[in-house]
Design a protein around this motif. Structure first.
Motif, short mmCIF file in Angstrom:
data_model
loop_
_atom_site.label_atom_id
_atom_site.label_comp_id
_atom_site.label_asym_id
_atom_site.label_seq_id
_atom_site.Cartn_x
_atom_site.Cartn_y
_atom_site.Cartn_z
N PRO A 92 0.82 -1.21 0.00
CA PRO A 92 0.00 0.00 0.00
C PRO A 92 0.85 1.26 0.00
N LEU A 93 0.52 2.17 -0.94
CA LEU A 93 1.21 3.46 -1.06
C LEU A 93 0.14 4.52 -1.27
N TYR A 94 0.49 5.77 -1.01
CA TYR A 94 -0.45 6.85 -1.33
C TYR A 94 -0.39 7.08 -2.83
N LEU B 277 11.43 2.24 0.18
CA LEU B 277 11.07 3.08 1.34
C LEU B 277 11.36 2.34 2.64
N LEU C 15 8.20 10.58 8.68
CA LEU C 15 7.49 9.72 9.64
C LEU C 15 8.47 8.84 10.43
N ALA D 175 7.06 6.91 13.64
CA ALA D 175 6.34 7.92 14.41
C ALA D 175 5.29 7.29 15.33
N ASN E 225 -1.89 8.85 -4.96
CA ASN E 225 -1.97 10.18 -5.59
C ASN E 225 -0.73 11.03 -5.32
N LEU E 226 0.23 10.48 -4.57
CA LEU E 226 1.44 11.25 -4.30
C LEU E 226 2.53 10.89 -5.29
N PRO E 227 3.29 11.88 -5.75
CA PRO E 227 4.47 11.58 -6.57
C PRO E 227 5.50 10.82 -5.74
N TRP F 83 3.71 18.41 8.26
CA TRP F 83 3.89 18.41 6.81
C TRP F 83 3.19 17.22 6.18
N ARG G 36 9.71 11.85 0.89
CA ARG G 36 9.74 12.87 1.93
C ARG G 36 8.81 12.50 3.09
N LEU G 37 7.63 11.99 2.72
CA LEU G 37 6.66 11.60 3.74
C LEU G 37 7.22 10.49 4.64
N THR G 38 7.86 9.50 3.99
CA THR G 38 8.41 8.40 4.79
C THR G 38 9.55 8.90 5.68
N ASP H 6 7.41 12.77 -3.17
CA ASP H 6 6.67 13.09 -1.94
C ASP H 6 6.52 11.87 -1.04
N MET H 7 6.44 10.68 -1.65
CA MET H 7 6.42 9.45 -0.83
C MET H 7 7.73 9.33 -0.05
#
Lengths: 311, 326
Positions: free
Chosen positions: A85-87, A141, A102, B131, A89-91, B26, A97-99, A94-95
């Motif tokens: 599972p991945l988001y 990731l 977190l 997190a 709609n995110l490039p 963010w 950066r998001l990871t 951005d995945m």
């Protein structure tokens, strides 16, 4: 150190038990394969290990005694769930950066290098990648978090053979990079029903059926302690009474018996031939015979034969 | 990462510093910004409309008020009546649209925030990151909750400004159809709607059914508040036209009836018509009402219980996230 240790672990969903009195340990430094038929409890076990689910009864600890799902456990375990599972709609960028946001650790350089090797464009949305690329992105990731334990749930299920090969090559390279076998290196636990691929990668096997552990041990040890005897079908039953036979397969006049053995020097009955067993054959035999078990220490069901001790 | 395995679990737990909130914010913003853009676009159009109409309404009102400052007279009464008929419909339509804003916050910001993760399976990714799921869920909920509440607070000020002349000529701000659009109640209703949506999302785990459930629950709560709860925030006063004087300026009238010379309530239609045509001796008009002076007190009570409800629902949502099995 055991990367996963369960004691009397049971999980009930409404009225059905997905896992029942599940006790086993996986030592550090292995690529361990969790094998079993659909519905055996593999995903339930992995969800408990990564803290997505909580046990109904019993305990599960990770990385030498941390409770599953604790901050320390979350910090050091990376998990790729079934279907990655991945988001969508995110490039990809951005995945990444998001990871990284977190997690306390994230090796951005490693992730970008891996993705460029794989030819995955950073600007493309995750949902627009091919199935194999999505699996690779999810794996990248996870690896960039520099985990001590990588947990993969059915990572190969929806991949074509080439993507499977590439995926497992990435896993093995990462495990080797971090110093396989050392404390502090990365251990891997993956569930799968793609047996052929496991033979190449797994050095530790946990066979689950009906929510219970059926076989557990190092692959080399398990293979050395089993062999196939081939001989006349008529004599099969007589041999089966004398030797610890796991499974009998009859093919015309011949019978193939998977037998536990103390080693290659054990004498072969007259008129029979002994062959080493492949991992796939071993797994299939145990899957066809859910009553048989090969466990360290006392096993579960009523067993007439002596138990295999693998350590 | 070389010697960490020698330390025991308790040592490691105290040593681990949580992921900073700024980074979690963010993450929250990155995943929320698409629906935020939708909300901003909708609210922007609505704000522009209120602003333009507000300028026209206030201009027209000032013109009418400038008519004859001291005496008034029939000519000036006509100016006010004209103002009223011209802008009453506008006001009612904008009040109706504005009443839907908290519901939109619940349905489009609250319901999907967790339901989408649960429906798509991405919670398996999010909840297994370093997190931890509690901080993640707090960040995911807090950012949209704060932005929709702040936007609602700004909107109720804008609406109050736009609507002020009409309060002056026809309705009290205390009127049940406008009370929740003004003061601080509007922001509280919006936050409560968001919390209802978030809880529905984590309970139902699917976006569209959670949206429907949030809409139904919010509408039910608003109806219950307007029709039953609000009038009991304080014991209403009773006045009758022959005794203690009128209920004052712009009260919220809850009920009215007439009593005859025998002290009994007038129920027959004929008697009613007779009273209305020419007031007969011995008849009295009774009014149960909340005086306009209680407006802020009522605002505080309503905002207070809605805020408590919203916090309770958000706490329940976090609790469900913590114990929800994958």
């Amino acid at each position: 150190m055991n990367v996963i240790e369960t004691k009397g672990l049971s999980k009930r969903y409404r009225s059905t038990w997905a896992l029942r009195d599940f006790t086993m340990a996986i030592p550090a430094g292995h690529v361990a394969a969790l094998v079993g038929p659909n519905g055996a409890g593999k995903t339930t076990l992995l969800n408990l290990v990564v803290g997505l689910a909580a046990p109904s009864v019993g305990t599960v600890t990770v990385l030498g005694g941390e409770p599953a799902g604790s901050p320390a456990a979350l910090d050091d375990i990376a998990f790729v769930a079934q279907d990655a599972p991945l988001y969508k709609n995110l490039p990809v960028a951005d995945m990444l950066r998001l990871t990284s946001y977190l997690n306390r650790r994230f090796d951005d350089g490693y992730a970008r290098e891996r993705l460029s090797e794989l030819g995955i464009p950073l600007k493309r949305k995750a949902g627009k990648l091919s199935g194999g690329q999505q699996a690779q992105l999810a794996l990248t990731l996870a690896l960039a978090r520099r985990p001590r334990l990588l947990v993969l749930d059915e990572p190969l299920a929806n991949l074509d053979p080439l993507a499977r090969h590439d995926f497992m090559a990435t896993v093995l390279a990462a495990a080797a990079e971090t110093g396989e076998g050392e404390v502090g290196g990365m251990s891997v636990v993956l569930s799968s029903h793609v047996l052929a691929e496991l033979e190449r990668v797994a050095d530790y096997l946990i066979l689950v059926s009906g929510g219970q552990v059926q076989v557990v041990g190092e692959v080399d040890g398990l293979l050395a302690r089993h062999r196939v005897l081939t001989g006349p079908a008529g004599a099969a039953d007589r041999i089966a009474r004398r030797l610890p036979v796991v499974y009998v397969r009859r093919a015309g006049a011949q019978a193939h018996l998977l037998v536990r053995t103390s080693g290659p020097d054990e004498p072969v009955p007259p008129g029979w031939e002994a062959h080493p067993v492949s991992l796939e054959e071993l797994v299939l035999s145990y899957l066809r015979e859910p009553g048989a078990a090969a466990l360290p220490g006392p096993a579960r069901t009523q067993k007439a034969e002596p138990m295999e001790v693998t350590r | 990462m070389t010697t960490r395995s020698t330390a025991g679990p308790s040592y490691r737990d105290t040593r681990i510093r949580p992921v900073p909130w700024r980074r979690l914010a963010w993450v929250s913003w990155r995943q929320y910004r698409l629906s935020a853009a939708g909300l901003v676009a909708f609210l922007g159009v609505l704000a522009l409309y209120l602003l333009i109409m507000g300028l026209r309404v206030r201009g027209a009102y000032d013109a009418a008020a400038a008519c004859s400052p001291a005496a008034g007279g029939p000519h000036c009464q006509d100016a006010f009546n004209l103002f009223d008929t011209r802008y009453a419909a506008t006001a009612e339509v904008s009040a109706f649209v504005l009443n839907a804003v908290p519901m939109l916050a619940g349905v489009f910001a609250g319901a999907p925030v967790l339901a989408r993760e649960l429906e798509a399976g991405t919670f398996r990714f999010a909840w297994t990151q370093g997190a931890g799921r509690t901080r993640w869920a707090l960040a995911r909920l807090a950012l949209p909750a704060v932005t929709v509440t702040a936007a609602a607070a700004a909107f109720s000020q804008l609406f109050g400004w736009f609507y002020y002349p009409l309060f002056a000529t026809r309705d009290s701000a205390f009127a049940p159809q406008y009370f929740q659009l003004t003061g601080i109640a509007f922001a509280a209703w919006t936050l409560a709607a968001f919390a209802i949506g978030a809880l529905a999302g984590v309970l139902i785990r699917r976006v569209v059914p959670a949206m429907a459930a949030a809409m139904a629950a919010w509408a039910g709560l608003l109806l219950a508040a307007v029709l039953y709860l609000r009038r009991h925030y304080e014991t209403p006063l009773i006045a009758h036209n022959s005794g203690r004087g009128a209920p004052g300026i712009a009260p919220w009238v809850i009920s009215q009836w007439w009593t005859g010379p025998n002290g009994k309530t007038v129920t027959s239609e004929n008697e009613m018509i007779a009273i209305l045509n020419h007031l007969r001796r011995g008849y009295a008009e009774w009014t149960v009402y909340q005086p306009a002076a209680r407006y802020w007190h009522f605002q505080l009570i309503e905002a207070g219980w809605l805020l408590a409800l919203a916090l309770l629902l958000i706490a329940a949502t976090i609790w469900l996230v913590r114990r929800r099995a994958g």
